[in-house]
Design a protein around this motif. Structure first.
Motif, PDB file in Angstrom:
ATOM      1  N   GLY B  98       0.827  -1.206   0.000  1.00 37.02           N
ATOM      2  CA  GLY B  98       0.000   0.000   0.000  1.00 37.02           C
ATOM      3  C   GLY B  98       0.860   1.254   0.000  1.00 37.02           C
ATOM      4  O   GLY B  98       0.522   2.256   0.643  1.00 37.02           O
ATOM      5  N   GLN B 101      -0.836   5.733  -2.563  1.00 31.32           N
ATOM      6  CA  GLN B 101      -2.233   6.080  -2.266  1.00 31.32           C
ATOM      7  C   GLN B 101      -2.801   6.888  -3.428  1.00 31.32           C
ATOM      8  O   GLN B 101      -3.353   6.321  -4.352  1.00 31.32           O
TER       9      GLN B 101
ATOM     10  N   GLY C 491      -8.077   4.503  -1.637  1.00 29.48           N
ATOM     11  CA  GLY C 491      -8.414   3.102  -1.861  1.00 29.48           C
ATOM     12  C   GLY C 491      -9.895   2.837  -1.696  1.00 29.48           C
ATOM     13  O   GLY C 491     -10.318   1.694  -1.553  1.00 29.48           O
ATOM     14  N   ALA C 649      -4.849  -0.306   3.661  1.00 32.67           N
ATOM     15  CA  ALA C 649      -5.311   1.022   3.242  1.00 32.67           C
ATOM     16  C   ALA C 649      -5.688   1.860   4.462  1.00 32.67           C
ATOM     17  O   ALA C 649      -5.408   3.062   4.509  1.00 32.67           O
TER      18      ALA C 649
END
Lengths: 287, 166, 767
Positions: B98, B101, C491, C649
């Motif tokens: 992740g 973003q 996300g 996320a």
């Protein structure tokens, strides 16, 4: 970007002539990392850029035991930082290069360009002044050697004449017992313009300081030498009392202004803290 | 303004184009070459979103004129994948951790991280932080980016070791 | 809630949108190019407050390459809002596209379209403006002065943006009378800006039917559509707004910006598409900041730390226009009813106009300011009463059933769990008992602090929100989710796809998301207020549930079974109890003898109330007592977000919020000159965000302590929470380190040194 005409001379003579003949609004381009920003932010009206990167012979980094370090006008901060010549000899210059903007910028910005920009907060100027660097120029009527300490005429101004080109900088070799350091003060650890920068270059024999040069950045119209501070250091054993006295003196010798980055009072206080810390760091980092 | 004939190699492909002298490499890549993966976050060298590799060195494409890249080999984010069906280990790790973003800083950070890992596949935390000090990310707090670079580095080092053994 | 074994929700699946971002193929608005595209630029005022006496664009118009120039003489004079939330009463109609009046330094006064960006930029210099200067109001005090010049003719007067917000509960006088300790303090804060990495950008293109197609980097595409249509006098179906990838927004890309109207008008005038892209400098000048504020807080405590009364007055500085001030003032003022329970509260919230850049929506929306003050005063009370700072927070933490800032009882309460978890995991007691000195550096003092927060998911009741989703199962069994929610980079689209896949019973990879086209996707209020997963997620779950029934009905026909006997797992439809009888979703949807292929569509609409998420942040700082530099070394954020849809996320949101929070607490402040109104640091070097070398180690903890029945499987919001608690946690840690209290942010190195001097002078005066 505002529009301008681009020129790419292949000799110093041609570059010099171009700049003179193009007149107002013509500027030399070295790394461009400051110049392009000034053009975009309309701080400088540029009609012609004369790129000196195709001029041969300006890309050398050399070392000699007799004359020291010499680097040409095209040498980038990144190249000089990566060259082995600085290690153990010019830790203050190395620290200044490492603290200059970012890796990406250092791969374009030239050290000579950083110097010629004549910003009082330029990172490379304090260590170069403390180490006694000399500017080498080209002029149609014959080049000059100018001690860096005498090179600046004010913020953004140098003693260069129209058409005069800096071709190299020479930094004398460190003397025996040399100790050097550069400390930069900023709010962040990188991507900073110095709020205060202090470079020291000392010679110490058997614990006794035999020579000292202290240069203060971002606390005056140009990078300042601090001769009275140096006088306190020379001849002393650099103990805590001397360091405190030197720090006090350095605070008296600077002439900072207030702006959005810091107040004059705070800058002055930091000159004291950084001078003391820089001397201590220099003593740890024996050349 | 007179235009200059520019020949460069971008992501292994020879390109020729006519550019004005004042055009930045960033604008030439985005507008003349159609490579919009490289982003314009500040146009003054402060954010690193336009980081590309020119002749082996990472630079801000906004702080370089296109004409200064004459004859150069350039790598942009579009050239990071070894082939169209394979992601670079850094891209894989960015997905997993992740590390991207909004993604606007990602092309510049990936290119910078590639430079870092090519020289030093197992960088220390300090070296990773220093290596990215010219790249602004405003979404992640950098934590996930550091994780992704460490993971990719380990995998690249392992792959390298394996290929040496083989 | 029935026990449900999750297949997709709660797993950090690969984000569908990320592959495009890491290959460089993802298109952001600025990456689009149209044939004949012109470049637009805005001429910005270099004066804080003035009337435009004369504006001459003739030289600019004559400049080769210039196609059009607009001034206030050439654009419709329609009063409109900056923040056009269509279902909200809290909007202020105070803006014109271009006015004959300048209200802040940097306001647009004319716009140019030209064949290149360079030419448009050069032409700006050729526009001649003559101003009649007006006295400028440059801070909160000046705005509130009895004889202050008025910035607007509209509004309740006295430079107020809206009438004061007044909230009173219980008996405040009685509460103070019962107190053993009364603390009173004044607090203030600077002007942080969101500094998204993608500068604002838009492209306008009109077609022959007088329809506007408009690409823009916005969180609220339907609001852009609504405001453009209203101001340009078009029906909604003649404005199509497109948003592809977005390079961040953090709240500030909710407004309708001047350049968006001007871009559309320039394109109309030139009959060619026009692109307008902010420079980084313009994102400061013409972007939106958090509201600077002045706050007065008085609270009463019993000996055991229990709060007895709270009185607060806050004034938010709105800048030159109202933008989100109504919302920020309402939400921020109401936030002070809670976090730490107090029966007796009296709150007064105001927003005032000044001749400075516009404050708008920014992550934390009015609450960053109030909880900064409340959580610092909580620490002061703990010290005065000899109670541990974490302990006093546990004693007062809001509880289940307490009345929340929204006016509703708190459902799902996780604050206590966050504090208790952090006390253990951070080794709070051990750290607070440790030596403040750093053996490596005698100038350093270390300190540890805590801060807490709660924040609502959704803007209810300020705005009556509605989340919508359309879910379609195609003939081959693949699934398309249509959503109007913007993808800021959080996300959210992945989380929505997870929710749909989970509820439907299909593999995550078979769900794709269509978004960002107002002609195609269902109406959406926009991505803000930490509500996308909570609000749109619920709508998507409802749509998926309905679609599931319809798919099962079709499968039942094929299998000759009752729909109630079927279940759908990972894209396979099974007859319960008969494992050998199953068909795939593709088989169910495809053609078979006598039954043509079909695609099925279901939609969901959801009007939420509100849920609250909670967090406690634990931090370690190191203060250099000689330079005054504060280094945030460690942060342990402990968050309750209800059900976690995508853990990585969610963590990423939290860590990014902490980065921004550290920034506004220590280094970030957009500074406006107090005498001229000029920006002093409109750039990324002097506006100092923490970067890679500055970030602390962050050890994020997410608790699923208090799921909220209003969100999908109990999911709540997370976007805004992390930026709120970090500020007071740092300020409290700094106090722990050096014994100096700060009531403002950013806490600069100079403030630290001055504080240390003050403390030394006070202690020597005592001796």
């Amino acid at each position: 970007m505002r529009r301008f005409e681009y020129h790419e001379p292949t000799s110093l003579k041609e570059a010099s002539q171009l700049l003179t003949s193009l007149g107002e609004g013509a500027y030399f381009l070295a790394g461009g990392t400051d110049l392009f920003v000034e053009i975009r932010e309309r701080l400088r009206q540029v009609r012609h850029l004369v790129n000196i990167k195709r001029v041969p012979g300006l890309d050398q980094i050399e070392w000699s035991d007799q004359t020291g370090l010499r680097f040409g006008a095209q040498v980038t901060a990144g190249q000089l930082e990566a060259s082995g010549y600085l290690n153990g000899r010019y830790p203050n210059l190395r620290a200044a290069l490492k603290a200059l903007a970012s890796i990406q910028v250092r791969n374009r910005a030239t050290v000579v360009g950083n110097v010629c920009r004549a910003s009082p907060s330029a990172d490379t100027i304090p260590p170069l002044i403390a180490d006694g660097a000399v500017i080498e120029t080209y002029r149609p009527g014959g080049g000059r050697h100018i001690p860096l300490a005498e090179f600046f005429a004010g913020p953004g101004r140098t003693v260069l004449e129209p058409g005069e080109i800096v071709i190299a900088v020479t930094v004398p070799p460190p003397a025996q017992g040399s100790h050097r350091a550069y400390l930069k003060h900023g709010r962040r650890k990188a991507m900073e313009l110095a709020t205060v920068g202090v470079a020291v270059s000392l010679e110490v024999e058997d614990g006794l300081c035999t020579g000292a040069r202290v240069a203060l950045g971002a606390v005056g119209p140009v990078v300042l030498r601090a001769p009275q501070t140096e006088a306190i250091l020379v001849g002393s054993r650099l103990d805590a009392a001397v360091l405190n006295a030197a720090a006090e003196q350095a605070m008296q010798e600077c002439t900072p202004i207030s702006n959005v980055r810091a107040s004059a009072e705070y800058r002055r206080e930091m000159v004291g803290v950084l001078t003391r810390r820089a001397v201590m760091l220099a003593l740890e980092e024996a050349a | 303004m007179n235009k200059i004939h520019l020949e460069i190699t971008v992501n292994g492909e020879a390109r020729s184009m006519m550019v004005e002298g004042h055009r930045s490499l960033l604008d030439a890549l985005r507008e003349e070459a159609g490579l919009t993966g490289t982003k314009k976050g500040c146009d003054v060298g402060d954010c690193g979103a336009c980081t590309v590799i020119v002749d082996g060195r990472p630079v801000n494409a906004c702080l370089m004129l296109a004409v200064e890249a004459q004859g150069a080999e350039i790598l942009t984010i579009e050239g990071l994948q070894p082939d169209p069906d394979t992601l670079h280990p850094l891209q894989e790790a960015f997905m997993e951790h992740g590390a991207s973003q909004c993604g606007f800083c990602s092309p510049g950070i990936l290119i910078m991280a590639k430079c870092l890992l090519d020289r030093n596949p197992l960088p220390s935390d300090e070296e990773i932080r220093f290596g990215l000090s010219g790249n602004i990310c405003r979404c992640t707090g950098y934590t996930k980016i550091f994780d992704a670079i460490r993971t990719a580095g380990r995998r690249m080092a392992a792959a390298r070791a394996q290929s040496v053994e083989a | 809630m029935t026990k449900h074994e999750f297949r997709i929700v709660g797993k950090s699946v690969k984000r569908q949108d990320v592959i495009e971002k890491i290959t460089g193929e993802g298109r952001y608005t600025g990456d689009y190019h149209l044939p004949g595209l012109l470049s637009g630029k805005i001429k910005r005022a270099e004066i804080a407050h003035a009337r435009i006496r004369r504006i001459d664009v003739s030289r600019a118009l004559a400049y080769p390459g210039v196609k059009a120039v607009l001034t206030h003489h050439d654009v419709p004079r329609v009063l409109h809002y900056g923040s056009p939330h269509p279902r909200s009463a809290s909007c202020t109609m105070d803006q014109y596209i271009l006015d004959d009046r300048v209200r802040f330094w940097g306001e647009g006064i004319a716009a140019v379209a030209a064949v290149s960006e360079e030419i448009a930029d050069e032409a700006l210099d050729l526009i001649e403006v003559e101003y009649e200067p007006l006295p400028a109001v440059l801070d909160i005090d000046a705005a509130q002065a009895p004889d202050a010049p008025l910035i607007h003719d509209v509004g309740p007067g006295g430079n107020l943006v809206i009438p004061p917000v007044h909230i009173e509960r219980g008996d405040v006088e009685k509460g103070f009378a019962e107190a053993d300790l009364i603390l009173e303090g004044e607090f203030s804060g600077g002007r942080p800006v969101p500094t998204y990495m993608e500068p604002n950008v838009c492209i306008a293109d009109w077609d022959g039917s007088n329809k506007l197609t408009f690409w823009t980097s916005t969180q609220t595409s339907f609001m852009v559509r609504g405001a453009l249509a209203e101001v340009l006098g078009l029906p909604l179906n003649k404005v199509r707004v497109l948003v592809d990838h977005m390079g961040g927004g953090f709240g500030a890309k909710q407004d309708l910006f001047q350049h968006e109207f001007l871009c559309a008008l320039l394109a109309k005038k030139c009959r060619r598409p026009v692109k307008m892209e902010f420079t980084r400098r313009e994102t400061f000048l013409a972007g939106r900041s958090r509201h600077p504020f002045r706050l007065w807080l008085r609270q009463g405590f019993r000996k055991d730390g229990t709060l007895t009364a709270r009185e607060m007055k806050i004034v938010y500085e709105s800048g030159a226009y109202g933008s989100h001030s109504p919302g920020v003032t309402n939400v921020g003022t109401a936030s002070a009813t809670s976090l730490y329970r107090c029966e007796n509260v009296r709150l007064d919230g105001r927003a005032v106009y000044t001749n400075t850049p516009i404050a708008g929506a920014y992550r934390g929306y009015g609450v960053v300011q109030t909880y900064f003050a409340i959580d610092i005063q909580m620490d002061e009370a703990a010290e005065k009463l000899g109670i541990d700072p974490a302990g006093i927070r546990l004693r007062n933490a809001v509880r289940e059933g307490d009345i929340a800032p929204s006016g509703h009882p708190v459902v799902g309460y996780g604050l206590e769990a966050c504090i208790r978890h952090g006390i253990r995991a951070f080794d709070w007691a051990g750290k607070r008992a440790a030596d403040r000195h750093d053996p490596a550096n005698p100038a350093i003092r270390k300190g540890w602090g805590i801060g807490c927060e709660m924040h609502g998911s959704s803007a209810y009741p300020g705005i009556k929100e509605q989340g919508n989703a359309i879910v379609r199962m195609n003939e081959d069994g693949s699934v398309t989710l249509l959503t109007g929610a913007a993808g800021l980079g959080t996300g959210a689209h992945t989380a929505l796809a997870q929710i749909v896949a989970e509820e439907l019973g299909v593999p995550f990879e078979t769900v794709s998301v269509v978004h960002g086209d107002t002609d195609v996707v269902p109406w959406d209020i926009g991505a803000f207020a930490s509500h996308t997963t909570y609000l749109v997620g619920s709508a998507a779950k409802m749509a998926a549930a309905e679609l599931r029934q319809r798919v099962l009905a079709r499968a039942a026909e094929k299998l000759q079974e009752k729909p109630g006997h079927l279940e759908m797992v990972e894209g396979v439809i099974l007859v319960q109890g008969q494992p050998d009888r199953s068909i795939t979703v593709a088989e169910a949807m495809g053609p078979s003898r006598g039954i043509p292929a079909e695609h099925l569509v279901a939609s969901g609409s959801y009007m939420p109330t509100k849920s609250y998420s909670f967090a406690a942040h634990f931090v370690e700082v190191a203060v250099d007592t000689e330079t005054g530099i504060i280094e945030c070394r460690k942060v342990m954020p402990v968050h309750d977000v209800g059900r976690v849809i995508h853990p990585v996320a969610a963590q990423g949101q939290i860590e990014g919020g902490i980065q921004q929070g550290i920034g506004h607490t220590l280094t970030e402040d957009y500074v406006i000159d107090r005498t001229t109104g000029r920006s002093l640091n409109a750039g990324l070097v002097d506006y100092k965000m923490p970067l890679s070398m500055d970030m602390p180690d962050i050890e994020t903890v997410i608790l699923e302590a208090a799921p909220d029945p209003g969100g999908p499987w109990g999911a709540k919001g997370v976007g805004e929470d992390p930026i709120i608690a970090i500020g007071p946690a740092i300020a409290n840690a700094v106090y722990d380190a050096i014994g100096v209290r700060f009531h403002h942010y950013p806490i600069t190195p100079e403030d630290v040194l001055n504080g240390l001097r003050r403390k030394a002078a006070e202690s020597s005066a005592r001796d």
